[in-house]
Design a protein around this motif. Structure first.
Motif, PDB file in Angstrom:
ATOM      1  N   PRO A  33       0.762  -1.346   0.019  1.00 59.75           N
ATOM      2  CA  PRO A  33      -0.006   0.102   0.067  1.00 59.75           C
ATOM      3  C   PRO A  33       1.033   1.442  -0.020  1.00 59.75           C
ATOM      4  O   PRO A  33       0.401   2.400  -0.514  1.00 59.75           O
ATOM      5  N   ARG A  34       2.103   1.341   0.659  1.00 64.04           N
ATOM      6  CA  ARG A  34       2.934   2.375   0.722  1.00 64.04           C
ATOM      7  C   ARG A  34       3.983   2.419  -0.353  1.00 64.04           C
ATOM      8  O   ARG A  34       5.006   2.974  -0.285  1.00 64.04           O
ATOM      9  N   MET A  36       6.113   3.337  -3.552  1.00 68.68           N
ATOM     10  CA  MET A  36       6.304   4.877  -4.116  1.00 68.68           C
ATOM     11  C   MET A  36       7.050   4.764  -5.349  1.00 68.68           C
ATOM     12  O   MET A  36       8.072   4.093  -5.256  1.00 68.68           O
ATOM     13  N   ASP A 117       1.964   4.617  -8.375  1.00 65.99           N
ATOM     14  CA  ASP A 117       2.587   3.230  -8.219  1.00 65.99           C
ATOM     15  C   ASP A 117       3.121   2.877  -9.510  1.00 65.99           C
ATOM     16  O   ASP A 117       2.914   1.601  -9.823  1.00 65.99           O
ATOM     17  N   ARG A 148      -5.813   6.273  -4.502  1.00 66.05           N
ATOM     18  CA  ARG A 148      -4.448   6.436  -3.982  1.00 66.05           C
ATOM     19  C   ARG A 148      -4.446   8.035  -3.330  1.00 66.05           C
ATOM     20  O   ARG A 148      -3.445   8.348  -2.765  1.00 66.05           O
TER      21      ARG A 148
END
Length: 316
Positions: A33-34, A36, A117, A148
């Protein structure tokens, strides 16, 4: 020979298991989810125009100088359609030099940059790794569609809703904490009363008022130690008044009962003796003042009589 057989056995065991490696690009990898990737720009649907004003903060803070930005006057502001005086003219991002540190997102004052992403931004030619304003805005719209990123107004409404729900929960927590405090105080009062009873002492005033509230017409109970201290103080005041030759204070001359206002408390013999001495001193001083006044009157009469008996002189 033995090693070859072991290798074949290992190969046969692993051949029966499902594959671990994802067959990219036919199978998309699962991203955290995080995760980058390179930054992209956001789009304001209400105006419509980019959130970016071209303030150059991201370009100045970038450690690899992979951002190139320019600012211009916003024509929509002149027409009265936008509140932004300045708007971005062009925005170029060199993904080949970007290290995905996120500093541009952290320092942006207008929520105009987000981390995407897009892990598959590879190209066959290096010039194709330089994304312009249109490409970055399109990528930002895709990130918003994926969930997002949300506009600042939506974030503010979410924070307000969370604050309201948190306030309601805090009120309930405060009420429950007050109940717990009251229960703890009552329990502590019971323990103190029990210990005082075990030691054969009287229950303190605060314990009596805590454990049982007095009726509206009843007088509050007084600790015997407090009553004794008050009586001792009254005796001292009466004794000092007698030494100075003054009348004893009202509380010493007519002390009221601490437990029953209708019933008078018996007078201490020392207080009575102090009153008697004070009365004698007052009577003695009154007699002395009367004698002094009489002596002064006699002396004044004698002086007037002597003046009248002297012969007068005739004027020539």
């Amino acid at each position: 020979m033995l090693g070859t057989l072991k290798s074949l056995l290992t190969t046969m065991k692993l051949a029966l298991k499902p594959p671990v490696t994802a067959e990219y690009p036919s199978v998309a990898p699962t991203l955290a989810p995080r995760f980058m990737a390179h930054p992209v720009l956001t789009w304001d649907k209400d105006v419509p125009e980019p959130y970016c004003t071209g303030c150059l903060v991201c370009m100045r803070i970038c450690p690899t100088d992979c951002i190139d930005v320019a600012m211009m006057d916003n024509p929509k502001h002149a027409e009265g359609d936008s509140s932004r005086r300045k708007i971005v003219e062009y925005f170029d991002l060199n993904v080949a030099d970007c290290i995905m540190c996120g500093l541009c997102v952290e320092y942006c004052n207008f929520d105009a940059i987000i981390m995407s992403d897009n892990f598959d931004a590879s190209q066959y030619a290096r010039p194709n790794l330089v994304f312009d304003l249109e490409q970055l805005l399109e990528a930002g719209k895709e990130q918003e569609a994926k969930g997002r990123w949300s506009p600042p107004e939506a974030k503010k409404s979410q924070r307000r809703t969370a604050a309201q729900s948190g306030g309601t929960a805090a009120a309930g927590t405060a009420a429950s904490s007050d109940d717990r405090v009251a229960a703890a105080r009552a329990r502590a009062a019971e323990l103190r009363a029990q210990r005082a009873a075990e030691r054969g002492e009287s229950v303190p005033v605060e314990l009596e008022t805590t454990t049982a509230e007095p009726a509206a017409g009843d007088a509050p109970a007084v600790d015997p130690r407090v009553a004794a201290a008050r009586a001792k103080a009254a005796e001292l005041r009466a004794q000092r008044a007698a030494e100075r030759g003054e009348a004893p204070p009202a509380e010493a001359s007519a002390p009221a009962s601490e437990t029953d206002s209708a019933e008078a408390k018996p007078i201490d013999p020392r207080v009575a003796e102090a009153r008697r001495k004070a009365a004698e001193l007052r009577a003695q001083r009154a007699a002395e003042r009367a004698a002094q006044e009489a002596a002064n009157a006699d002396s004044s009469n004698n002086e007037s009589n002597s003046d009248e008996s002297k012969p007068g002189t005739d004027a020539e």
